[in-house]
Scaffold this active site. Structure first.
Site, PDB file in Angstrom:
ATOM      1  N   GLY A   1       5.175  53.403  14.844  1.00 28.47           N
ATOM      2  CA  GLY A   1       5.479  52.237  15.904  1.00 28.47           C
ATOM      3  C   GLY A   1       6.889  52.128  15.855  1.00 28.47           C
ATOM      4  O   GLY A   1       7.518  52.018  16.944  1.00 28.47           O
TER       5      GLY A   1
ATOM      6  N   HIS B   1      18.243  54.093   3.649  1.00 29.49           N
ATOM      7  CA  HIS B   1      17.567  52.689   4.419  1.00 29.49           C
ATOM      8  C   HIS B   1      17.887  51.317   3.465  1.00 29.49           C
ATOM      9  O   HIS B   1      18.217  50.388   4.398  1.00 29.49           O
ATOM     10  CB  HIS B   1      15.706  52.767   4.058  1.00 29.49           C
ATOM     11  CG  HIS B   1      15.165  51.880   4.809  1.00 29.49           C
ATOM     12  ND1 HIS B   1      15.266  51.518   6.195  1.00 29.49           N
ATOM     13  CD2 HIS B   1      14.380  50.742   4.341  1.00 29.49           C
ATOM     14  CE1 HIS B   1      14.342  50.645   6.467  1.00 29.49           C
ATOM     15  NE2 HIS B   1      14.025  50.098   5.422  1.00 29.49           N
ATOM     16  N   LYS B   2      18.086  51.399   2.606  1.00 29.23           N
ATOM     17  CA  LYS B   2      18.761  50.604   1.796  1.00 29.23           C
ATOM     18  C   LYS B   2      19.591  51.195   0.492  1.00 29.23           C
ATOM     19  O   LYS B   2      19.413  52.222  -0.007  1.00 29.23           O
ATOM     20  CB  LYS B   2      17.890  49.652   1.045  1.00 29.23           C
ATOM     21  CG  LYS B   2      17.068  48.867   2.063  1.00 29.23           C
ATOM     22  CD  LYS B   2      16.035  47.759   1.377  1.00 29.23           C
ATOM     23  CE  LYS B   2      15.090  47.304   2.414  1.00 29.23           C
ATOM     24  NZ  LYS B   2      13.962  46.413   1.827  1.00 29.23           N
TER      25      LYS B   2
ATOM     26  N   ASP C   1      11.453  53.325   9.741  1.00 28.39           N
ATOM     27  CA  ASP C   1      11.705  52.022  10.082  1.00 28.39           C
ATOM     28  C   ASP C   1      13.109  51.791  10.546  1.00 28.39           C
ATOM     29  O   ASP C   1      13.468  50.937  11.114  1.00 28.39           O
ATOM     30  CB  ASP C   1      11.445  51.123   8.835  1.00 28.39           C
ATOM     31  CG  ASP C   1      10.105  51.515   8.290  1.00 28.39           C
ATOM     32  OD1 ASP C   1       9.559  52.654   7.981  1.00 28.39           O
ATOM     33  OD2 ASP C   1       9.250  50.385   7.568  1.00 28.39           O
TER      34      ASP C   1
ATOM     35  N   ASP D   1      17.522  46.836   7.369  1.00 30.90           N
ATOM     36  CA  ASP D   1      16.598  45.936   7.972  1.00 30.90           C
ATOM     37  C   ASP D   1      17.576  44.686   8.447  1.00 30.90           C
ATOM     38  O   ASP D   1      17.033  43.814   9.599  1.00 30.90           O
ATOM     39  CB  ASP D   1      15.638  45.429   6.893  1.00 30.90           C
ATOM     40  CG  ASP D   1      14.579  46.305   6.609  1.00 30.90           C
ATOM     41  OD1 ASP D   1      14.446  47.235   7.346  1.00 30.90           O
ATOM     42  OD2 ASP D   1      13.891  46.404   5.470  1.00 30.90           O
TER      43      ASP D   1
ATOM     44  N   ARG E   1       2.524  51.882  11.453  1.00 31.19           N
ATOM     45  CA  ARG E   1       3.446  51.064  11.663  1.00 31.19           C
ATOM     46  C   ARG E   1       4.989  51.822  11.908  1.00 31.19           C
ATOM     47  O   ARG E   1       5.889  51.699  12.409  1.00 31.19           O
ATOM     48  CB  ARG E   1       3.715  49.740  11.061  1.00 31.19           C
ATOM     49  CG  ARG E   1       4.802  48.629  11.567  1.00 31.19           C
ATOM     50  CD  ARG E   1       4.394  47.246  11.033  1.00 31.19           C
ATOM     51  NE  ARG E   1       4.567  46.828   9.760  1.00 31.19           N
ATOM     52  CZ  ARG E   1       3.935  46.238   8.953  1.00 31.19           C
ATOM     53  NH1 ARG E   1       2.891  45.759   9.731  1.00 31.19           N
ATOM     54  NH2 ARG E   1       4.058  45.875   7.893  1.00 31.19           N
TER      55      ARG E   1
ATOM     56  N   TYR F   1      14.764  40.965   9.569  1.00 28.72           N
ATOM     57  CA  TYR F   1      14.608  41.773  10.868  1.00 28.72           C
ATOM     58  C   TYR F   1      13.305  41.201  11.582  1.00 28.72           C
ATOM     59  O   TYR F   1      13.204  41.248  12.776  1.00 28.72           O
ATOM     60  CB  TYR F   1      14.429  43.037  10.394  1.00 28.72           C
ATOM     61  CG  TYR F   1      12.798  43.374   9.560  1.00 28.72           C
ATOM     62  CD1 TYR F   1      11.589  43.905  10.172  1.00 28.72           C
ATOM     63  CD2 TYR F   1      12.618  43.280   8.406  1.00 28.72           C
ATOM     64  CE1 TYR F   1      10.485  43.991   9.489  1.00 28.72           C
ATOM     65  CE2 TYR F   1      11.645  43.431   7.525  1.00 28.72           C
ATOM     66  CZ  TYR F   1      10.547  43.988   8.082  1.00 28.72           C
ATOM     67  OH  TYR F   1       9.237  44.080   7.353  1.00 28.72           O
TER      68      TYR F   1
END
Length: 433
Positions: free
Chosen positions: A277, A189-190, A200, A145, A274, A95
């Site tokens: 973010g 997410h995974k 994320d 990702d 983050r 990523y």
């Protein structure tokens, strides 16, 4: 008598001749010695002069360029092969590459300098085979990702018409169809992080998902995809939002089985800069592709406004934000570069696009100036460094990451991590600095 006089004269002449020869040789020798000493003296003088004069440093990155281009040139110098971004020894699909290269694409669009396009192309050319297979990528890992660098493929395919890039993008799109989900439809997410949604993941997959849908899906399949994209934001808001602060927790475990998960809510313990973010960037970037008439568009803009309002409460007087957002006064916490760069970008783009009130442009400017004043350093050769970037943070895994305050503030900090330099370039472009 005359013969003896002649002999004596001859002897005298011979002695005089020998004396003259010796004198000549002595002078010659002295001249050679003097000459050698003079040369040595000159060399020493030259050496001393050279040492006294400062060495001329070759300029690698000109200072008369904008910050976006200066940082991009610095990244290319640090990582001549884009496949090795993020300080890795071997080429990989990840990523961070997609993040920096899409910032590079914007720099190329503004500057029209071929070297930026070549840098982007070289990454895809190296990692995508003729049959469209992606080197180092595993579909079976179901890792959100890995979808992020698909943005590079969607950028390159219309320009090159190389079918391998489209086939590779189709592979990444197929991952979305098979991605495991929580009971209410949220992407894990995974695969190895079961039942978990992380902030994320919204950035890693959904700008690509929305862009691909806009370009290649039609009719009911496109509508279904857009609905699915918005649904992911709805779920994150429902499960990760803290009503008191307005901030969102890094992760949510729908099974509530993880050691880091709150047994009542399933959320992780803290608000990581983050992660917030990534989420903000996901919102402003997805809106680039979500149709104007889609009902979910208004909801995402609403989430973005709520998000921005909450973040400004925790903006430090320097203009920056702390690693753990709401604990700036706690020992060990620090002003972190990647989150601060992301927030500057999100506020600026949100204001420019009309998603956020104009006042957030001022917040973005203050944040950006704070980065320049506190976190940017420039070397003698012009190379630009972004300092105080959290190298990595996550939840679970082995060794186990418990999401505690101590965990977040003790993860490695480094300069020029691409998770910081990429957003810094985006913020620089958005603010035209």
């Amino acid at each position: 008598m005359n013969a003896n006089r002649f002999k004596n004269r001859t002897r005298t002449n011979s002695l005089n001749s020998n004396f003259m020869k010796k004198s000549h040789n002595t002078v010659k020798h002295l001249l050679i010695v003097f000459s050698a000493l003079s040369i040595m003296g000159c060399k020493e003088e030259s050496k001393e002069k050279k040492e006294a004069e400062p060495a001329v440093t070759k300029t690698i990155v000109p200072e008369n360029l904008k910050w976006s281009e200066r940082m991009m040139l610095s990244e290319i110098e640090r990582f001549p092969k884009a496949s090795k971004l993020d300080f890795v020894d071997k080429p990989r699909w990840s990523y961070t590459n997609g993040l920096v290269l899409m910032a590079c694409a914007e720099v190329y669009q503004r500057s029209n300098e071929q070297k930026y396009y070549d840098y982007i192309y070289a990454y895809a050319d190296e990692l995508v085979g003729e049959d469209g297979t992606i080197k180092t990528y595993s579909l079976e890992s179901q890792n959100l990702d890995m979808v992020k660098s698909g943005d590079v493929l969607l950028y390159l395919y219309p320009k090159t018409k190389e079918e391998r890039f489209l086939r590779a993008a189709q592979t990444l799109r197929s991952q979305i169809d098979t991605q495991p989900r929580t009971p209410d439809g949220g992407f894990w997410h995974k695969k190895r992080y079961p039942y978990q949604m992380w902030l994320d993941g919204l950035y890693m997959a959904h700008p690509f998902y929305a862009h691909y849908t806009l370009e290649y899906d039609k009719g009911s399949s496109a509508q279904k995809a857009y609905d699915d994209i918005v649904h992911q934001f709805d779920l994150i808001q429902e499960h990760s939002l803290d009503a008191e602060t307005g901030l969102l927790y890094h992760g949510w475990d729908s099974s509530k089985e993880q050691r880091w998960a709150n047994k009542e809510t399933g959320t992780s313990p803290h608000f990581w800069s983050r992660a917030m973010g990534w989420y903000g960037m996901a919102m402003v970037d997805v809106l680039d592709y979500l149709p104007a008439n889609h009902p979910g568009r208004k909801r995402i803009i609403g989430y973005l406004n709520q998000y921005a309002e909450a973040l400004t409460k925790y903006q430090d007087e320097t203009g920056l934000w702390y690693q753990v957002l709401d604990m700036g006064d706690k020992e060990g916490n620090y002003l972190e570069a990647s989150g601060s760069s992301m927030f500057s970008y999100v506020f600026a783009k949100g204001a420019h696009k009309g998603y956020l009130p104009e006042t957030y442009l001022a917040s973005a400017e203050i944040a950006y100036q704070g980065i320049l004043d506190n976190l940017i350093s420039v070397e003698d050769n012009g190379m630009v460094n972004l300092n105080q970037v959290c190298a990595v943070a996550g939840l679970g895994g082995d060794p186990y990451r418990d999401g505690s305050y101590e965990y977040y503030v003790n993860e490695k900090i480094r300069s020029n991590d691409p998770k910081g330099t990429g957003p810094f370039i985006f913020a620089s472009l958005e603010l035209d600095k």
